[in-house]
Design a protein around this motif. Structure first.
Motif, PDB file in Angstrom:
ATOM      1  N   GLU A 181      38.971  50.624  76.522  1.00 27.30           N
ATOM      2  CA  GLU A 181      39.217  51.426  75.325  1.00 27.30           C
ATOM      3  C   GLU A 181      40.671  51.359  74.860  1.00 27.30           C
ATOM      4  O   GLU A 181      40.954  51.283  73.662  1.00 27.30           O
ATOM      5  N   SER A 182      41.632  51.388  75.815  1.00 34.52           N
ATOM      6  CA  SER A 182      43.038  51.346  75.402  1.00 34.52           C
ATOM      7  C   SER A 182      43.379  49.999  74.777  1.00 34.52           C
ATOM      8  O   SER A 182      44.179  49.921  73.829  1.00 34.52           O
ATOM      9  N   GLN A 183      42.767  48.927  75.273  1.00 35.08           N
ATOM     10  CA  GLN A 183      43.003  47.598  74.696  1.00 35.08           C
ATOM     11  C   GLN A 183      42.392  47.503  73.300  1.00 35.08           C
ATOM     12  O   GLN A 183      43.007  46.950  72.377  1.00 35.08           O
ATOM     13  N   LYS A 184      41.183  48.056  73.125  1.00 33.60           N
ATOM     14  CA  LYS A 184      40.536  48.047  71.806  1.00 33.60           C
ATOM     15  C   LYS A 184      41.370  48.829  70.790  1.00 33.60           C
ATOM     16  O   LYS A 184      41.533  48.394  69.644  1.00 33.60           O
ATOM     17  N   ASN A 185      41.909  49.961  71.222  1.00 28.70           N
ATOM     18  CA  ASN A 185      42.755  50.760  70.327  1.00 28.70           C
ATOM     19  C   ASN A 185      44.000  49.990  69.911  1.00 28.70           C
ATOM     20  O   ASN A 185      44.440  50.049  68.752  1.00 28.70           O
ATOM     21  N   ALA A 186      44.583  49.252  70.874  1.00 25.75           N
ATOM     22  CA  ALA A 186      45.789  48.463  70.573  1.00 25.75           C
ATOM     23  C   ALA A 186      45.468  47.337  69.588  1.00 25.75           C
ATOM     24  O   ALA A 186      46.254  47.060  68.671  1.00 25.75           O
ATOM     25  N   PRO A 203      52.693  46.520  84.108  1.00 24.55           N
ATOM     26  CA  PRO A 203      52.235  45.346  84.866  1.00 24.55           C
ATOM     27  C   PRO A 203      50.727  45.330  85.100  1.00 24.55           C
ATOM     28  O   PRO A 203      50.137  46.343  85.493  1.00 24.55           O
ATOM     29  N   GLY A 204      50.111  44.166  84.816  1.00 23.94           N
ATOM     30  CA  GLY A 204      48.701  43.969  85.145  1.00 23.94           C
ATOM     31  C   GLY A 204      47.716  44.629  84.215  1.00 23.94           C
ATOM     32  O   GLY A 204      46.519  44.701  84.527  1.00 23.94           O
ATOM     33  N   THR A 205      48.161  45.111  83.042  1.00 31.73           N
ATOM     34  CA  THR A 205      47.262  45.859  82.159  1.00 31.73           C
ATOM     35  C   THR A 205      46.606  45.005  81.076  1.00 31.73           C
ATOM     36  O   THR A 205      45.961  45.531  80.168  1.00 31.73           O
ATOM     37  N   GLY A 206      46.745  43.684  81.158  1.00 35.04           N
ATOM     38  CA  GLY A 206      46.061  42.809  80.207  1.00 35.04           C
ATOM     39  C   GLY A 206      46.715  42.759  78.840  1.00 35.04           C
ATOM     40  O   GLY A 206      46.027  42.669  77.818  1.00 35.04           O
ATOM     41  N   LYS A 207      48.042  42.760  78.821  1.00 36.95           N
ATOM     42  CA  LYS A 207      48.770  42.701  77.543  1.00 36.95           C
ATOM     43  C   LYS A 207      48.463  41.404  76.798  1.00 36.95           C
ATOM     44  O   LYS A 207      48.209  41.425  75.585  1.00 36.95           O
ATOM     45  N   THR A 208      48.474  40.285  77.508  1.00 35.70           N
ATOM     46  CA  THR A 208      48.204  38.995  76.861  1.00 35.70           C
ATOM     47  C   THR A 208      46.786  38.950  76.315  1.00 35.70           C
ATOM     48  O   THR A 208      46.547  38.495  75.190  1.00 35.70           O
ATOM     49  N   THR A 209      45.833  39.438  77.097  1.00 37.19           N
ATOM     50  CA  THR A 209      44.435  39.494  76.655  1.00 37.19           C
ATOM     51  C   THR A 209      44.326  40.297  75.366  1.00 37.19           C
ATOM     52  O   THR A 209      43.619  39.909  74.421  1.00 37.19           O
ATOM     53  N   THR A 210      45.024  41.419  75.304  1.00 40.45           N
ATOM     54  CA  THR A 210      45.013  42.287  74.120  1.00 40.45           C
ATOM     55  C   THR A 210      45.630  41.579  72.920  1.00 40.45           C
ATOM     56  O   THR A 210      45.078  41.615  71.808  1.00 40.45           O
ATOM     57  N   LEU A 211      46.765  40.930  73.114  1.00 39.36           N
ATOM     58  CA  LEU A 211      47.428  40.219  72.019  1.00 39.36           C
ATOM     59  C   LEU A 211      46.548  39.107  71.466  1.00 39.36           C
ATOM     60  O   LEU A 211      46.474  38.906  70.251  1.00 39.36           O
ATOM     61  N   LEU A 212      45.896  38.369  72.346  1.00 39.41           N
ATOM     62  CA  LEU A 212      45.042  37.258  71.904  1.00 39.41           C
ATOM     63  C   LEU A 212      43.912  37.773  71.013  1.00 39.41           C
ATOM     64  O   LEU A 212      43.606  37.175  69.977  1.00 39.41           O
ATOM     65  N   GLU A 213      43.293  38.888  71.408  1.00 42.28           N
ATOM     66  CA  GLU A 213      42.219  39.462  70.587  1.00 42.28           C
ATOM     67  C   GLU A 213      42.780  39.952  69.256  1.00 42.28           C
ATOM     68  O   GLU A 213      42.168  39.753  68.192  1.00 42.28           O
ATOM     69  N   GLY A 214      43.958  40.582  69.299  1.00 45.80           N
ATOM     70  CA  GLY A 214      44.578  41.063  68.066  1.00 45.80           C
ATOM     71  C   GLY A 214      44.907  39.932  67.111  1.00 45.80           C
ATOM     72  O   GLY A 214      44.683  40.029  65.892  1.00 45.80           O
ATOM     73  N   ILE A 215      45.439  38.837  67.639  1.00 49.48           N
ATOM     74  CA  ILE A 215      45.761  37.664  66.815  1.00 49.48           C
ATOM     75  C   ILE A 215      44.483  37.103  66.191  1.00 49.48           C
ATOM     76  O   ILE A 215      44.444  36.761  64.997  1.00 49.48           O
ATOM     77  N   HIS A 216      43.436  37.013  67.010  1.00 49.76           N
ATOM     78  CA  HIS A 216      42.147  36.516  66.512  1.00 49.76           C
ATOM     79  C   HIS A 216      41.647  37.378  65.345  1.00 49.76           C
ATOM     80  O   HIS A 216      41.213  36.853  64.305  1.00 49.76           O
ATOM     81  N   GLN A 217      41.729  38.701  65.494  1.00 53.81           N
ATOM     82  CA  GLN A 217      41.251  39.611  64.448  1.00 53.81           C
ATOM     83  C   GLN A 217      42.103  39.513  63.182  1.00 53.81           C
ATOM     84  O   GLN A 217      41.587  39.581  62.060  1.00 53.81           O
ATOM     85  N   LEU A 218      43.420  39.323  63.346  1.00 50.65           N
ATOM     86  CA  LEU A 218      44.308  39.195  62.186  1.00 50.65           C
ATOM     87  C   LEU A 218      44.023  37.910  61.413  1.00 50.65           C
ATOM     88  O   LEU A 218      44.090  37.879  60.182  1.00 50.65           O
ATOM     89  N   ILE A 219      43.674  36.840  62.125  1.00 56.35           N
ATOM     90  CA  ILE A 219      43.342  35.571  61.468  1.00 56.35           C
ATOM     91  C   ILE A 219      42.031  35.712  60.692  1.00 56.35           C
ATOM     92  O   ILE A 219      41.895  35.218  59.569  1.00 56.35           O
ATOM     93  N   LEU A 220      41.055  36.416  61.293  1.00 56.01           N
ATOM     94  CA  LEU A 220      39.791  36.677  60.587  1.00 56.01           C
ATOM     95  C   LEU A 220      40.049  37.458  59.298  1.00 56.01           C
ATOM     96  O   LEU A 220      39.320  37.321  58.309  1.00 56.01           O
ATOM     97  N   LYS A 221      41.110  38.260  59.323  1.00 55.45           N
ATOM     98  CA  LYS A 221      41.496  39.051  58.152  1.00 55.45           C
ATOM     99  C   LYS A 221      42.202  38.190  57.105  1.00 55.45           C
ATOM    100  O   LYS A 221      42.452  38.629  55.981  1.00 55.45           O
TER     101      LYS A 221
END
Length: 610
Positions: A181-186, A203-221
């Motif tokens: 949920e925190s990653q989806k909110n970000a 540390p270890g909270t999946g920051k890169t994973t979150t950024l990759l999804e955010g970048i993907h969504q911004l490109i779709l936009k």
């Protein structure tokens, strides 16, 4: 012309202070000999040249090896250097990569110096005038750009900027279905961001994973994005993830050491087999022929020979300009085709012109980025995303005076303290619960949670107390760092008694003297590093040597608790800390750490090994 803001004046002053300190630290003179520079890890001498070639933009590039063990940790990718030989004028350049005893550097010169393969050639760190000039220009010009001036005034206002996003009710189709949920909110914050969004990733909270999804969504936009980070390693980490998502990217800057997966997406990689590359190859062959003709005139020659040599070298210079023009034309085409442009701030400043514009700029590892570097990028977009953790190591600054004036305060920390649009990633996936527990308690308001599969299944942490044993700290051989032989003996006893595999362990310490001593003490199979160099990495088992042990309870370097936050969050399964409780226990942070260890039945005395 509007007068510069006092904070901008302060940053400009700090750049000058840092530059002066670099000049002083890297200079060879009667007070600071080459031998001292080598002992401080600031010079590599002598080097053995193993390959010469003309590389990117037809600059001379040199591969070398070191015929002796040396501390190369300060020679990071992109570091400014000088190549020197006694009695000759030094030539400026840049480190492209160093791996063990091998490395490569590029010279900012039209040709190789005639002495490059002589005995006694070396390289030393040099003040980074180029980066400093780029930062100064960015700072002086930001007040003339409306969106930059707006952001600057907001983050340096005395009143906290209430820019919290009020999420729309849009249902997102996340490509990555495993996000918490925190990653989806970000991610939603990145997409709906109207000015600046901060993603706080411990540390270890999946920051890169979150950024990759955010970048993907911004490109779709339909957005065009600029993605940056202070280091090439961090940039390539994001690049690899975007390639896996089949996103059209262009990686620019120093691409010598990029991953094989990333290389086809660099300017050089995309130019392979292109029409432009074939033309450039012909021009390079012609330039090489002219260079060889010019080099027939050796160091001692007359006026006519000198004029002939100068004419030949002038033609080489003209060809190099033609090569750059061809490359620039092709790079502009690549720029227009790519959805995401990636590079370090300085790499991007060389590639992206001020009239090119992006919808959003994303800076990863922003906790390592000094503020002036961020202003190199901020004018290129209207929206900004900063990701990182300001509670880990700050940017490295060598001038104590500049640090006191706040120069080592990252852009992430500045914005974190002045805005409300902050999104905390609250689930860590790296380590066992007991390993993460103290950092969560002390640094993250006990809000960092651990998934069920990483619950404790035994004793994952231990503090080995050396109090009363007599393992006193000592100054290293160079007199600049500390070491503790006794703590290394404890490391060996831990390895033996816990039946640990060397390949699973990383030994880390805040002190380079202890790291150097450890490298002469343990087999090569054991990974040994300073804490600073180990940031961003992880290992099954971590053993930390705190080193400090004295009757005055002096802890010096250990008082930077953010460094300890890095150290304590590298282990996945087992964490062992060695230190003297009588020395560190009077400090509030370490008193709380010792109490945490006791509460988790993790306190042990080294007397049990006797």
């Amino acid at each position: 012309m509007e007068e510069l803001h006092p904070h901008i004046k302060n940053l400009l002053h700090c750049i000058d202070l840092e530059e002066k300190e670099q000049e002083k630290k890297y200079k060879i003179d009667q007070h600071h000999s080459l031998k001292v520079l080598k002992s401080e890890g600031l010079a590599l001498h002598p080097i053995k040249v193993v390959r010469k070639a003309f590389g990117y933009a037809d600059y001379p590039e040199i591969s070398f090896r070191l015929p002796f063990p040396a501390d190369t940790s300060s020679f990071k990718d992109g570091a400014a250097i000088e190549c020197f030989c006694e009695g000759e004028e030094a030539i400026k350049g840049v480190i492209m990569n160093i791996d063990g005893a091998k490395g490569d550097f590029r010279l900012f010169a039209p040709d190789f110096p005639e002495w490059i393969e002589d005995d006694g050639v070396g390289v030393k760190l040099s003040p980074d005038h180029r980066t400093n000039d780029v930062m100064k220009k960015a700072l002086k010009g930001l007040i003339e750009i409306p969106q930059s001036k707006f952001l600057f005034n907001k983050i340096h206002s005395e009143v906290k900027w209430d820019n919290q996003i009020h999420f729309s009710k849009e249902n997102y189709e996340f490509k990555n279905q495993t996000l918490n949920e925190s990653q989806k909110n970000a991610v939603q914050a990145m997409v709906e961001n109207e000015n600046i969004t901060i993603i706080h990733g411990p540390p270890g909270t999946g920051k890169t994973t979150t950024l990759l999804e955010g970048i993907h969504q911004l490109i779709l936009k339909g957005e065009k994005l600029l993605v940056s980070a202070p280091t090439n390693t961090a940039v390539d980490n994001i690049a690899r993830g975007l390639i896996d998502l089949k996103i059209n990217i262009l990686r620019v800057g120093n691409t010598t050491k990029v991953n094989d997966i990333v290389y086809p997406f660099t300017t050089e990689g995309k130019m392979i087999d292109s029409k432009q590359q074939k033309e450039i190859k012909k021009l390079k062959i012609r330039a090489e022929e002219l260079r060889k003709m010019a080099n027939q005139y050796k160091r001692n020659f007359g006026k006519e020979e000198r004029e002939q040599r100068n004419l030949l070298l002038k033609e080489v210079k003209n060809i190099r300009k033609e090569i750059r023009d061809l490359r620039n034309y092709y790079e502009e085409q690549l720029f227009n085709q790519a959805k995401v442009i990636l590079g370090t701030p300085i790499g991007l400043s060389d590639f992206v012109s001020s009239n090119q514009h992006f919808d959003t700029i994303i800076i990863d590892e922003a906790g390592q980025c000094i503020e002036p570097l961020a202003w190199v990028l901020f004018p290129l977009a209207d929206k900004w995303v900063l990701a990182g953790d300001h509670l880990q190591l700050p940017p490295m600054v060598i001038s104590d005076e500049a640090a006191k004036l706040g120069f080592n305060k990252s852009i992430l920390e500045t914005c974190f303290n002045s805005t409300t649009n902050v999104h905390f990633l609250n689930v860590q996936y790296r380590m066992r619960k007991s390993i993460a527990g103290f950092s969560s308690l002390y640094f993250y308001n006990n809000e960092l949670t651990t998934p069920s599969h990483l619950e404790n299944t035994g004793q994952h942490i231990a503090f080995f107390d050396t109090a009363g044993v007599g393992y006193d700290e000592e100054k290293g051989g160079d007199g600049t760092s500390l070491m503790n032989q006794g703590e290394l003996d404890v490391v060996q006893k831990i390895i033996d008694s816990e039946k640990l595999e060397l390949k699973d362990i990383a030994f880390i310490s805040p002190y380079s003297g202890q790291v150097g001593l450890a490298k002469s003490y343990f087999p090569k199979e054991l990974l040994i590093s300073t804490i600073d160099s180990f940031q961003g990495q992880e290992k099954h088992t971590i053993i930390i040597s705190l080193v400090r042990s004295n009757s005055e309870s002096k802890i010096g370097f250990l008082s930077d608790y953010r460094r300890m936050n890095v150290a304590l969050t590298r282990a996945k399964e087992r964490l062992y800390v060695i230190g003297d409780s009588s020395t560190i226990g009077n400090d509030n942070f370490y008193a709380q750490f010792l109490e945490y260890m006791e509460n988790n039945n993790a306190y042990r005395s080294v007397w049990e090994f006797e």
